[in-house]
Scaffold this motif. Structure first.
Motif, short mmCIF file in Angstrom:
data_model
loop_
_atom_site.label_atom_id
_atom_site.label_comp_id
_atom_site.label_asym_id
_atom_site.label_seq_id
_atom_site.Cartn_x
_atom_site.Cartn_y
_atom_site.Cartn_z
N LYS A 41 50.42 -10.98 46.39
CA LYS A 41 51.68 -10.70 47.15
C LYS A 41 52.95 -11.35 46.95
CE LYS A 41 53.49 -8.49 51.29
NZ LYS A 41 54.86 -9.01 51.06
N ASN A 42 52.77 -12.73 47.16
CA ASN A 42 53.66 -13.66 46.79
C ASN A 42 54.65 -13.81 45.21
OD1 ASN A 42 53.80 -14.21 49.30
ND2 ASN A 42 52.62 -16.17 49.08
N ASP A 61 56.07 -10.16 44.64
CA ASP A 61 57.35 -9.91 45.28
C ASP A 61 58.44 -10.80 44.67
OD1 ASP A 61 56.11 -8.11 47.04
OD2 ASP A 61 55.98 -9.43 48.78
N ASP A 62 58.03 -11.90 44.32
CA ASP A 62 58.98 -13.06 43.71
C ASP A 62 59.44 -12.28 41.92
OD1 ASP A 62 59.29 -14.25 46.02
OD2 ASP A 62 57.91 -15.63 45.39
N SER A 89 50.69 -8.33 36.73
CA SER A 89 50.11 -8.46 38.02
C SER A 89 48.62 -8.17 37.78
CB SER A 89 50.80 -7.48 38.84
OG SER A 89 50.76 -6.08 38.16
N LYS A 112 51.35 1.34 45.29
CA LYS A 112 52.33 0.47 46.06
C LYS A 112 51.54 -1.03 46.26
CE LYS A 112 54.50 4.08 48.68
NZ LYS A 112 54.90 4.60 49.89
N LYS A 113 50.23 -0.88 46.00
CA LYS A 113 49.67 -2.09 46.11
C LYS A 113 48.87 -2.68 44.87
CE LYS A 113 48.04 -0.92 50.95
NZ LYS A 113 47.09 -0.78 51.82
#
Length: 624
Positions: A49-50, A53-54, A242, A437-438
């Motif tokens: 997630k980090n 998101d970054d 990802s 979304k995930k």
């Protein structure tokens, strides 16, 4: 006293009815396992997630490790070792060169090269330039090779000297594709019509193209990896940054690796097991990784000992080869490997393998290159490919099993059109919930959108939901362990590769001119996967078997060439004229009556009567 007896009776009645006592038993057996998994999975999700998101990408993470320890060895290969700084410099030269050549973000380039450190540096450099690399299976020739380059819309192909003949075989079909030859032999010169890439890279700057690197984000496409899926020619599976991160994180966190581990990766770099799971331990976590040109069972433990490896990956076939190369009277090989991660380890040899080589933990996992249905076995449960906490609510589990038709393997549905969950002990289709979304639940699919849509099931457990259909049949037990049963669709797995039967049938039909041919996989004792078998209707005995072999070798990779050939007068059909492949599979190569059955002898390159060597095949003494 009466009160105590009454209380005991009430408690006993509560737990001994409606199987409540089984819930306590299941909780007792699975709680330690599930808590361990929860902690590790939580660490995985938080890190992913980090990064997402970054806007972090593979090149960005790799650069942090270069800054931390530039002189640490990143990769060992044969007698060569590259530090993190050396790999960074090489990949920067690649990026700068292709930027100067005019390649833009989102362009794609095919890579056809043997296992070597430069392989990683090439696609990493292209990624820094924002270019997507299509990792081509080095076994491919002719039509499949041309298909992979064109279906991924490649503007160029980088090929090693060893594959010059393969490129020449389709050169006339690649008129608009620029060709870069990467010389891997000192006594070879690049073709005049192609670019000598190795020479060009030497003149490039080793500085990082920061602007291009920063322009990419985690959701951007990184590479294409080809998979046979269930039908047709190889499909270009889209691997965003990802997705690559998730694959590497899953192994790193769930098997509890750390940056002091030295990882042995003897698998092909064009596959997800080698190119993502193995290579990614260096790029994302700073581990030193050992790679090999080709897997060698006899040198496996020597390599591990020489480079002090503590962990390694495998596919099922490699474990069997390693075990077969070890004689019973031989001492336990010296090594420091405590963890092995992979898939396809047969339950029949699992315990023997661990005891023979003194490997503490086997992390068997289940997953596919493109899919989102992933599992891993973290407690050495023999035969299990992973687990899902059995008492966890369905809403928090992203994988499930659904009932399917025994013959067609199509999902069974209720009157309201929804699918039916499998109970423990019921084989069913493995599916993974899709949630864009995930990152963990995403399904990027293939370059060909039509092929992507074929893998999506809609209205599964509620109207409007969607799931990825793995095409695999698994079964679970009451403790939540999952076990692989079979593959559905027109495909089988052999020598660690997926083989599309429709691809084989197309080659045979076009090459030999026979329409009535059926390709399928059959089980062979003491071998993982299924060997290829070809049934051809030839009532007039006009088939030239030698010519057939030559055509198969010309147009198919070696692992896809059928080992068995069945000459028949007819093939079994349903009432709607569909071939009953299940009947052919069950009959195998030795239970056939009335037909001629042949085996492809590797030494002579000819199909010989299987009756002559059937016993050797069954006993596993004949090399396949």
């Amino acid at each position: 006293m009466l009160l105590i007896l009454t209380i005991v009776f009430i408690i006993s009645w509560f737990f001994l009815t409606n199987r409540r006592y089984r819930y306590l038993y299941i909780l007792y057996k699975t709680l330690p396992r599930d808590l361990t998994a929860l902690i590790r999975f939580g660490r995985l999700k938080l890190q992913l997630k980090n990064w997402v998101d970054d806007g972090i990408t593979i090149p960005k993470v790799f650069r942090t490790h270069v800054s931390k320890h530039p002189n640490r060895v990143a990769f060992h290969f044969e007698d060569t070792s590259w530090t993190f700084q050396e790999l960074e410099d090489f990949s920067n030269r690649v990026a700068n060169y292709f930027i100067k050549e005019g390649y833009e973000k989102g362009d794609s380039v095919a890579l056809l090269l043997e296992n070597r450190i430069e392989y990683i540096g090439l696609w990493l450099g292209l990624a820094k330039a924002g270019v997507i690399t299509a990792l081509i299976n080095t076994n491919l020739v002719s039509l499949p090779l041309h298909h992979c380059i064109t279906v991924s819309h490649c503007k160029a192909v980088i090929y090693g000297s060893d594959f010059a003949d393969a490129i020449d075989g389709i050169r006339d079909k690649l008129q608009d594709v620029k060709k870069y030859e990467f010389l891997t032999k000192e006594d070879v010169k690049a073709k005049e019509s192609d670019v000598d890439l190795k020479k060009e890279l030497q003149a490039q700057s080793a500085s990082c193209p920061v602007e291009r690197v920063n322009a990419s984000i985690a959701k951007d496409k990184l590479i294409y990896i080809f998979t046979s899926g269930t039908t047709g020619m190889p499909k270009a599976a889209i691997i965003p940054h990802s997705r690559y991160m998730y694959g590497c994180l899953s192994l790193y966190c769930m098997s509890n690796l750390n940056d002091s581990d030295i990882f042995y990766n003897p698998l092909p770099l064009y596959h997800s097991a080698g190119g993502i799971v193995g290579v990614g331990q260096c790029l994302l976590f700073g581990l030193t990784v050992l790679i090999r040109r080709k897997f060698s069972a006899s040198n496996f433990w020597n390599d591990c000992y020489k480079h002090k490896c503590t962990a390694t990956n495998y596919i099922g076939e490699t474990c069997r080869y390693i075990l077969a190369a070890h004689k019973k009277d031989d001492p336990v090989p010296k090594h420091k490997v405590t963890k092995m991660v992979g898939n396809g380890l047969r339950a029949e040899i699992w315990e023997e393998f661990q005891k023979t080589f003194n490997v503490k933990q086997i992390f068997e996992f289940y997953g596919s290159t493109e899919g989102n249905a992933n599992l891993i076995n973290i407690d050495n449960t023999i035969g299990a490919v992973g687990f899902v906490p059995p008492l966890a609510p369905h809403s928090v589990c992203h994988v499930d099993l659904i009932r399917c038709d025994d013959e067609t393997k199509e999902p069974l549905r209720t009157k309201d059109g929804l699918c039916i969950r499998c109970e423990p002990g019921q084989p069913g289709l493995m599916i993974g919930r899709i949630d864009p979304k995930k990152s963990i639940n995403q399904f990027a699919g293939y370059v060909d959108r039509k092929e992507t849509n074929k893998k999506i099931l809609e209205n599964v457990f509620s109207h409007g939901d969607s799931y990825f259909n793995t095409g695999d049949v698994l079964v679970k037990d009451e403790l939540g362990y999952y076990y692989f049963v079979d593959r559905t669709g027109d495909t089988y797995r052999w020598k660690g590769e997926n083989v599309s039967t429709t691809e084989v049938e197309k080659v045979v039909s076009e090459a030999v001119g026979l329409k009535d041919c059926v390709a399928y996989g059959v089980e062979v004792p003491k071998h993982e996967g299924k060997a290829g078998m070809l049934a051809i209707v030839d009532a007039d005995h006009k088939l030239d078997k030698d010519a057939l072999v030559q055509q198969l070798k010309t147009h198919l990779p070696s692992y896809a060439i059928p080992l068995f050939l069945r000459i028949t007068r007819s093939v079994p059909m349903t009432g709607t004229f569909k071939i009953k492949k299940n009947e052919l599979r069950k009959e195998g190569f030795s239970e056939v009556t009335g037909d001629e059955v042949y085996f492809l002898d590797m030494k002579s390159g000819k199909y010989v009567p299987v009756a002559q060597i059937c016993d050797k095949i069954r006993e596993g003494t004949l090399k396949l």
